[in-house]
Design a protein around this motif. Sequence first.
Motif, PDB file in Angstrom:
ATOM      1  N   PHE A  49      36.570  33.122  42.167  1.00 22.63           N
ATOM      2  CA  PHE A  49      35.937  31.828  42.175  1.00 22.63           C
ATOM      3  C   PHE A  49      34.546  32.272  41.672  1.00 22.63           C
ATOM      4  N   PHE A  50      33.648  33.129  42.412  1.00 20.65           N
ATOM      5  CA  PHE A  50      32.256  33.213  42.181  1.00 20.65           C
ATOM      6  C   PHE A  50      32.125  33.839  40.923  1.00 20.65           C
ATOM      7  N   VAL A  51      33.137  35.038  40.560  1.00 19.02           N
ATOM      8  CA  VAL A  51      33.099  35.551  39.149  1.00 19.02           C
ATOM      9  C   VAL A  51      33.111  34.602  38.070  1.00 19.02           C
ATOM     10  N   PHE A  52      34.193  33.867  38.209  1.00 14.32           N
ATOM     11  CA  PHE A  52      34.271  32.650  37.160  1.00 14.32           C
ATOM     12  C   PHE A  52      32.906  31.710  37.184  1.00 14.32           C
ATOM     13  N   LEU A  53      32.257  31.696  38.306  1.00 16.43           N
ATOM     14  CA  LEU A  53      31.172  30.679  38.304  1.00 16.43           C
ATOM     15  C   LEU A  53      29.987  31.437  37.589  1.00 16.43           C
ATOM     16  N   PHE A  54      29.956  32.827  37.927  1.00 14.60           N
ATOM     17  CA  PHE A  54      28.956  33.704  37.358  1.00 14.60           C
ATOM     18  C   PHE A  54      29.243  33.645  35.814  1.00 14.60           C
ATOM     19  N   ALA A  55      30.615  33.527  35.160  1.00 11.01           N
ATOM     20  CA  ALA A  55      30.741  33.640  33.708  1.00 11.01           C
ATOM     21  C   ALA A  55      30.194  32.137  33.298  1.00 11.01           C
ATOM     22  N   ALA A  56      30.350  30.980  33.968  1.00 12.33           N
ATOM     23  CA  ALA A  56      30.045  29.543  33.576  1.00 12.33           C
ATOM     24  C   ALA A  56      28.473  29.666  33.580  1.00 12.33           C
ATOM     25  N   PHE A  57      27.902  30.112  34.190  1.00  5.09           N
ATOM     26  CA  PHE A  57      26.129  30.034  34.056  1.00  5.09           C
ATOM     27  C   PHE A  57      25.929  31.188  32.690  1.00  5.09           C
ATOM     28  N   TYR A  58      26.391  32.266  32.705  1.00  6.56           N
ATOM     29  CA  TYR A  58      26.185  33.156  31.612  1.00  6.56           C
ATOM     30  C   TYR A  58      26.437  32.770  30.290  1.00  6.56           C
ATOM     31  N   SER A  59      27.350  31.956  30.050  1.00 14.05           N
ATOM     32  CA  SER A  59      28.001  31.700  28.772  1.00 14.05           C
ATOM     33  C   SER A  59      27.039  30.766  27.940  1.00 14.05           C
ATOM     34  N   PRO A  60      26.202  29.542  28.650  1.00 15.68           N
ATOM     35  CA  PRO A  60      25.387  28.799  27.708  1.00 15.68           C
ATOM     36  C   PRO A  60      24.021  29.607  27.867  1.00 15.68           C
ATOM     37  N   GLY A  61      23.703  30.551  28.574  1.00 16.85           N
ATOM     38  CA  GLY A  61      22.413  30.943  28.521  1.00 16.85           C
ATOM     39  C   GLY A  61      22.184  32.233  27.851  1.00 16.85           C
ATOM     40  N   GLU A  62      22.183  33.439  28.767  1.00 14.36           N
ATOM     41  CA  GLU A  62      22.154  34.800  28.299  1.00 14.36           C
ATOM     42  C   GLU A  62      23.327  35.306  27.330  1.00 14.36           C
ATOM     43  N   GLY A  63      24.403  34.423  27.400  1.00 14.37           N
ATOM     44  CA  GLY A  63      25.294  34.482  26.434  1.00 14.37           C
ATOM     45  C   GLY A  63      25.015  34.501  24.891  1.00 14.37           C
ATOM     46  N   TRP A  98      41.973  37.029  32.247  1.00 15.68           N
ATOM     47  CA  TRP A  98      42.464  35.919  31.235  1.00 15.68           C
ATOM     48  C   TRP A  98      41.812  34.595  31.864  1.00 15.68           C
ATOM     49  N   GLY A  99      41.760  34.420  33.043  1.00 14.89           N
ATOM     50  CA  GLY A  99      40.683  33.090  33.550  1.00 14.89           C
ATOM     51  C   GLY A  99      39.204  33.306  33.057  1.00 14.89           C
ATOM     52  N   PHE A 100      38.962  34.563  33.390  1.00 10.71           N
ATOM     53  CA  PHE A 100      37.310  34.830  33.217  1.00 10.71           C
ATOM     54  C   PHE A 100      37.102  34.623  31.864  1.00 10.71           C
ATOM     55  N   GLY A 101      38.214  35.169  30.765  1.00  5.92           N
ATOM     56  CA  GLY A 101      37.860  34.948  29.416  1.00  5.92           C
ATOM     57  C   GLY A 101      37.671  33.609  28.979  1.00  5.92           C
ATOM     58  N   LEU A 102      38.506  32.705  29.583  1.00  4.04           N
ATOM     59  CA  LEU A 102      38.775  31.279  29.342  1.00  4.04           C
ATOM     60  C   LEU A 102      37.487  30.546  29.750  1.00  4.04           C
ATOM     61  N   VAL A 103      36.749  30.927  30.878  1.00  6.68           N
ATOM     62  CA  VAL A 103      35.744  30.246  31.463  1.00  6.68           C
ATOM     63  C   VAL A 103      34.544  30.639  30.455  1.00  6.68           C
ATOM     64  N   ASN A 104      34.527  31.921  30.070  1.00  4.88           N
ATOM     65  CA  ASN A 104      33.337  32.295  29.474  1.00  4.88           C
ATOM     66  C   ASN A 104      33.362  31.727  27.880  1.00  4.88           C
ATOM     67  N   PHE A 105      34.479  31.330  27.324  1.00  2.00           N
ATOM     68  CA  PHE A 105      34.441  30.547  26.075  1.00  2.00           C
ATOM     69  C   PHE A 105      34.287  28.981  26.410  1.00  2.00           C
ATOM     70  N   ILE A 106      34.771  28.540  27.082  1.00  5.21           N
ATOM     71  CA  ILE A 106      34.581  27.151  27.416  1.00  5.21           C
ATOM     72  C   ILE A 106      33.201  26.566  27.782  1.00  5.21           C
ATOM     73  N   PHE A 107      32.551  27.519  28.638  1.00  8.19           N
ATOM     74  CA  PHE A 107      31.250  27.244  28.811  1.00  8.19           C
ATOM     75  C   PHE A 107      30.163  27.760  27.858  1.00  8.19           C
ATOM     76  N   ALA A 108      30.716  28.357  26.823  1.00  9.64           N
ATOM     77  CA  ALA A 108      29.386  28.479  25.713  1.00  9.64           C
ATOM     78  C   ALA A 108      29.429  27.266  25.034  1.00  9.64           C
ATOM     79  N   TRP A 109      30.340  26.272  24.851  1.00  9.67           N
ATOM     80  CA  TRP A 109      30.277  25.047  24.044  1.00  9.67           C
ATOM     81  C   TRP A 109      28.858  24.403  24.356  1.00  9.67           C
ATOM     82  N   PRO A 110      28.486  24.334  25.581  1.00  2.91           N
ATOM     83  CA  PRO A 110      27.421  23.361  25.960  1.00  2.91           C
ATOM     84  C   PRO A 110      25.983  23.703  25.211  1.00  2.91           C
ATOM     85  N   ALA A 111      26.075  25.179  24.985  1.00  2.14           N
ATOM     86  CA  ALA A 111      24.767  25.733  24.397  1.00  2.14           C
ATOM     87  C   ALA A 111      24.638  25.118  22.947  1.00  2.14           C
TER      88      ALA A 111
END
Length: 639
Positions: free
Chosen positions: A473-487, A414-427
């Motif tokens: 932590f590192f899985v969430f950080l990975f999602a944070a970088f993925y979401s505004p780029g390759e996402g 659930w935390g991974f999904g939340l990070v993935n969504f939140i960090f898509a916004w900067p894009a």
Amino acid sequence: MADSDKISPGAVHSDASDHERHASSSHVDLNKNLEAKIQNPLADIPRDQLIREVNTFANDNGLAEIAPLLQRGALVAQNPDGFESMDEITEEEKQHIRNETLHKWKHPMALYYTIAICSIGAAVQGWDQTGSNGANLSFPQEFGIGHGHEPSHPNHDRDNWIVGLVNAAPYLGSAFIGCWCSDPINYYLGRRGTIFISAIFCLLTPIGGAVSQNWEQLFITRILMGIGMGLKGASVPIFAAENAPTSIRGALVMSWQMWTAFGIFLGFCANLAVNEVGAIAWRLQIGSAFLPAIPLTVGIYFCPESPRWYIKKRRFGDAYQSLLRLRNSELQAARDLYYIYTQIEVEHALVGGSNYIQRFIELFTIPRVRRATLAAFTVMLAQQMCGINIIAFYSSTIFVEAGASPKESLLASWGFGLVNFIFAWPAIFTIDTFGRRSLLLFTFPQMAWTLLAAGFCFYIPKSNPAHLGLIAFFVFLFAAFYSPGEGPVPFTYSAEVFPLSHREVGMGFAVATCLFWAAVLSITFPRLLAAFTPTGAFGFYAGLNVAAFVMIFLFVPETKQRTLEELDYVFAVPLRKFISYNTTQWLPWWIQRYVFQNKNAKLEPLYHFHGVAGEKEDEKRAVSIHEATDRKDPVEVKE
């Protein structure tokens, strides 16, 4: 419209026909653009000739009533930076054009409603993807295939493959059926009709999956779900791209990925919410995905159809009516109608008409189309190479391997999904300014090291509280970088790069590429995890991130701030010239500028603009608009 609004063609006459005019205006070879020139096909046409051609276009296509409006729109399209000095344009119309730069988010509600419906379609896609994530913890046991975690069991390997196959079923259905049906269904039913059919599939199949009595039935329902996912994935981004204005097209089309991420998050929420209900939890987790398909099914026909689809079908009156709903003024609708038409005519001279099989073959035989195919293939393949879906599909399994309880693993997912969504916004704010290519080149190295770090954290003893915490932590950080780029980039990019004649089959190929490799990943990851251990699996995908970075650097041109038709000129630049520029000019400049901090390092741009608004022209236009706004009171613009 009063006769006084009509524009006189003037005293100078020309015998040039439409065909000759298009041939002369397209002197840039759209298959071999060695000068990297981006050209406006209207730029060099004498004024009187342009007016005559507009009148001919209007009379031939039942648009005679708006011929004076089309004339003014064509003049603005011919000289987009010179509208301030045009006496034919009213002050109110000028203010609407100024707002395209000053207030680029100010558009009719019909446009934003369309994007909202597309976003719901994306949420359906995301929820469909994650329904099986939590279900993986229980449905295998019910169907007698739950021995994959017991290496000593004789059916260990077989069960791993079956679980992987069930998870991969939607992607197999998409890659082999749904994506390839997109082209013919779009041809006959349009974008809205195709999305409606996909919504029906996505509405019924989760319910079918929830009532399955064995893994074979579940597999079949998920194959059928994949057909809907493929139709939707290949059509919704195109629909959004063709309706959106150029200045914010990336931000609007990337809503596909952002709301896919939201759907993934909602799927994780549903997984967590029903986790305690007992043996039927997995059925609710899979079946809940039908919920967002309901508003998509009902709402799609209230959207305006793509004006470019109407133009492709030679239904220019319908295209104009659609543009009226999507633009702030009649002049902007008329301008876009005629400009799109002329650019498509140039494009048509390059690729001509062809049937479905020929269009597919031409993805690889026409140089301009082949370069787009390679670029779209690269960004779509990279989305699977980066490893995001080993988390999206199997995060619960990964966290259980890390020592979490089933409930803790669902919470971490659930935390991974939340990070993935939140960090898509900067894009939203960077994809049209920083650019698609730049976002990818920045984020892939970050994804590589975060995956590697997560993998190494498995070496920390499970008794140490830092073990699970650092992995998460590192899985969430990975999602944070993925979401505004390759996402957000792959679906946005692939919806843009193909010419209109090949857009559906090209997008179908791109989405099929993405989902086929998602299927491969889904099938193989349980076995990969068992053979490589989590550390080896994460390290393997970290290496693939580096490989994807190199491919993007070599094969993926930038598309920001260009109309869909202007991208014909971008992809007309030979690949050898593009690679040579990036390796011999851009890369040395970047090293000088950002490694050695040489602020005087200069870079000669690759593309040169003729009659269209390039980067420098955009700056000049913004300045002129501000000056004009300072000189005059702004006109109140109606919503």
